[in-house]
Design an enzyme around this catalytic site. Structure first.
Site, PDB file in Angstrom:
ATOM      1  N   ASP A  67       4.522  10.120 -14.013  1.00 20.58           N
ATOM      2  CA  ASP A  67       5.023   8.942 -13.316  1.00 20.58           C
ATOM      3  C   ASP A  67       3.991   7.832 -13.496  1.00 20.58           C
ATOM      4  O   ASP A  67       2.787   8.070 -13.425  1.00 20.58           O
ATOM      5  CB  ASP A  67       5.200   9.244 -11.823  1.00 20.58           C
ATOM      6  CG  ASP A  67       5.859   8.101 -11.091  1.00 20.58           C
ATOM      7  OD1 ASP A  67       5.161   7.098 -10.819  1.00 20.58           O
ATOM      8  OD2 ASP A  67       7.069   8.186 -10.798  1.00 20.58           O
ATOM      9  N   THR A 107      11.056   6.080 -15.943  1.00 23.50           N
ATOM     10  CA  THR A 107      12.497   6.025 -15.684  1.00 23.50           C
ATOM     11  C   THR A 107      13.322   6.208 -16.949  1.00 23.50           C
ATOM     12  O   THR A 107      14.375   6.849 -16.935  1.00 23.50           O
ATOM     13  CB  THR A 107      12.853   4.674 -15.026  1.00 23.50           C
ATOM     14  OG1 THR A 107      12.120   4.557 -13.800  1.00 23.50           O
ATOM     15  CG2 THR A 107      14.333   4.575 -14.717  1.00 23.50           C
ATOM     16  N   CYS A 130      -2.961 -16.787  -9.550  1.00 21.74           N
ATOM     17  CA  CYS A 130      -1.716 -17.381 -10.043  1.00 21.74           C
ATOM     18  C   CYS A 130      -1.206 -16.623 -11.267  1.00 21.74           C
ATOM     19  O   CYS A 130      -1.992 -16.088 -12.040  1.00 21.74           O
ATOM     20  CB  CYS A 130      -1.937 -18.844 -10.427  1.00 21.74           C
ATOM     21  SG  CYS A 130      -2.525 -19.877  -9.068  1.00 21.74           S
ATOM     22  N   THR A 138      -7.724 -15.808 -11.880  1.00 17.66           N
ATOM     23  CA  THR A 138      -6.872 -16.500 -10.912  1.00 17.66           C
ATOM     24  C   THR A 138      -5.774 -15.590 -10.363  1.00 17.66           C
ATOM     25  O   THR A 138      -5.252 -14.733 -11.078  1.00 17.66           O
ATOM     26  CB  THR A 138      -6.225 -17.760 -11.522  1.00 17.66           C
ATOM     27  OG1 THR A 138      -5.351 -18.351 -10.546  1.00 17.66           O
ATOM     28  CG2 THR A 138      -5.418 -17.447 -12.774  1.00 17.66           C
TER      29      THR A 138
END
Length: 348
Positions: free
Chosen positions: A59, A15, A281, A279
């Site tokens: 991209d 971008t 998380c 994990t």
């Protein structure tokens, strides 16, 4: 009086490399050779800037290991001439790309700063200019004629992170990245403040730069979810030529302790497939054996990813699989911090 640092901008795509044609309202590729015309603020920086752009901008969704090698070789061929490097890529896969580059470069003595933007450089409210200008400023920063930063980093929205500690957490906010398990290396406000205590410092400037260009991408990510079936796990573990798995487990490294699940993993490990437990998380770490539901994983030879990110685990797995290591050797090197990607408390 010391000379001005030479900084190389490597534009791969993304971008940040777009500018709006206000006549048609369409986005078109930005010419980085004309960078100071479009961003005159760069003239205020005490450095010499040169740019290299990929022939065809990539991209970030199309990024792969061959492009990692192209980035690495671009830096390698210009390493002696320049004091620092700013690499521009799409933000969606930036944590994957920059983590890989951190493992590919051994004995790095100069800054490699990855950045990008959420809005095109020509947009009225763009974050691109600040990200680019500050990344260049960081790449220039020196003390006692030595670079302040000498590792692969990612800069976004006022914070500089160790690249292999980052994760993209937001598709819309300017604050798109975080590093849950390691503090920022620098923060930009009225002043640019470096947290030097957290930075990697080369042990010796005499060690020669080594670039590892062979990455093994015969790997997969197995993300657990309640209700995952034997057929799904079995089909992933039976992928042809599979050499490594990132097992995204629950919490502190927990997984089903059902017989079929452990037997499938055990069979894969006996077939020389390396399995790393990471994990799901965003923060915290794997602690295999802490709960009953992870004791079995430890017993069959699943490798603990400790507090590594999935992005960094993918890069490290690709890197280490090329080294022809035994399971014991592989486990030792994976669980050891090689580029600051794992906290010292876990690394021996």
């Amino acid at each position: 009086m010391s000379r001005k640092p030479n900084i190389l901008i490597v534009y791969t795509g993304g971008t940040i490399g777009m500018i709006k044609d206000y006549k048609t309202n369409a986005l078109k590729a930005f010419d980085f050779n004309q960078i100071t015309k479009n961003i005159p603020e760069l003239e205020q920086l005490n450095c010499t800037i040169k740019t290299i752009s990929f022939e065809e901008p990539i991209d970030s969704s199309n990024m792969n290991t061959s492009f990692y090698v192209e980035i690495a070789e671009t830096i390698e061929s210009n390493y002696e001439e320049f004091d620092g490097f700013v690499v521009l890529t799409g933000s969606d896969t930036m944590s994957f790309i920059s983590s890989a580059i951190s493992f590919m470069f051994e004995n790095l003595q100069k800054p490699i700063i990855f950045t990008g933007s959420q809005l095109p450089i020509g947009d009225l409210r763009t974050d691109a200019k600040e990200n680019l200008i500050t990344s260049i400023e960081i790449a220039c920063a020196r003390k006692d004629d030595k670079p302040i930063v000498s590792e692969v980093c990612l800069y976004f929205e006022y914070k500089l992170y160790r690249a292999n500690r980052t994760t993209k957490i937001n598709a819309e906010q300017f604050e798109a990245f975080t590093s849950m398990n390691y503090p920022p290396l620098a923060e930009s406000g009225v002043h640019l403040n470096f947290n030097k205590h957290y930075m990697y410092h080369p042990k010796s400037a005499e060690k020669q730069l080594v670039i590892r260009k062979k990455l093994v991408n015969d790997i997969a990510i197995l993300k657990l979810f309640p209700g995952i079936t034997k057929e799904v796990v079995e089909s992933i573990l039976n992928i042809k030529n599979l050499k490594g798995i990132i097992l995204e487990s629950y919490g502190a490294g927990n997984a089903p302790n059902t017989t079929w699940f452990l037997e499938l993993l055990k069979k894969a490990i006996l077939n020389n497939i390396r399995i790393v437990n990471v994990t799901q998380c965003k923060g915290g770490a794997v602690a295999q054996g802490h709960y009953e539901t992870s004791i079995g994983l430890k017993q069959i030879g699943v490798i603990s990813g400790n507090d590594i990110t999935t992005e960094s685990a993918v890069a490290k797995l690709m890197y280490l699989l090329n080294e022809n290591l035994s399971l014991k050797e592989f486990t030792y090197h994976f669980e050891k911090s090689l580029r600051g990607e794992i906290s010292d408390v876990f690394s021996s």
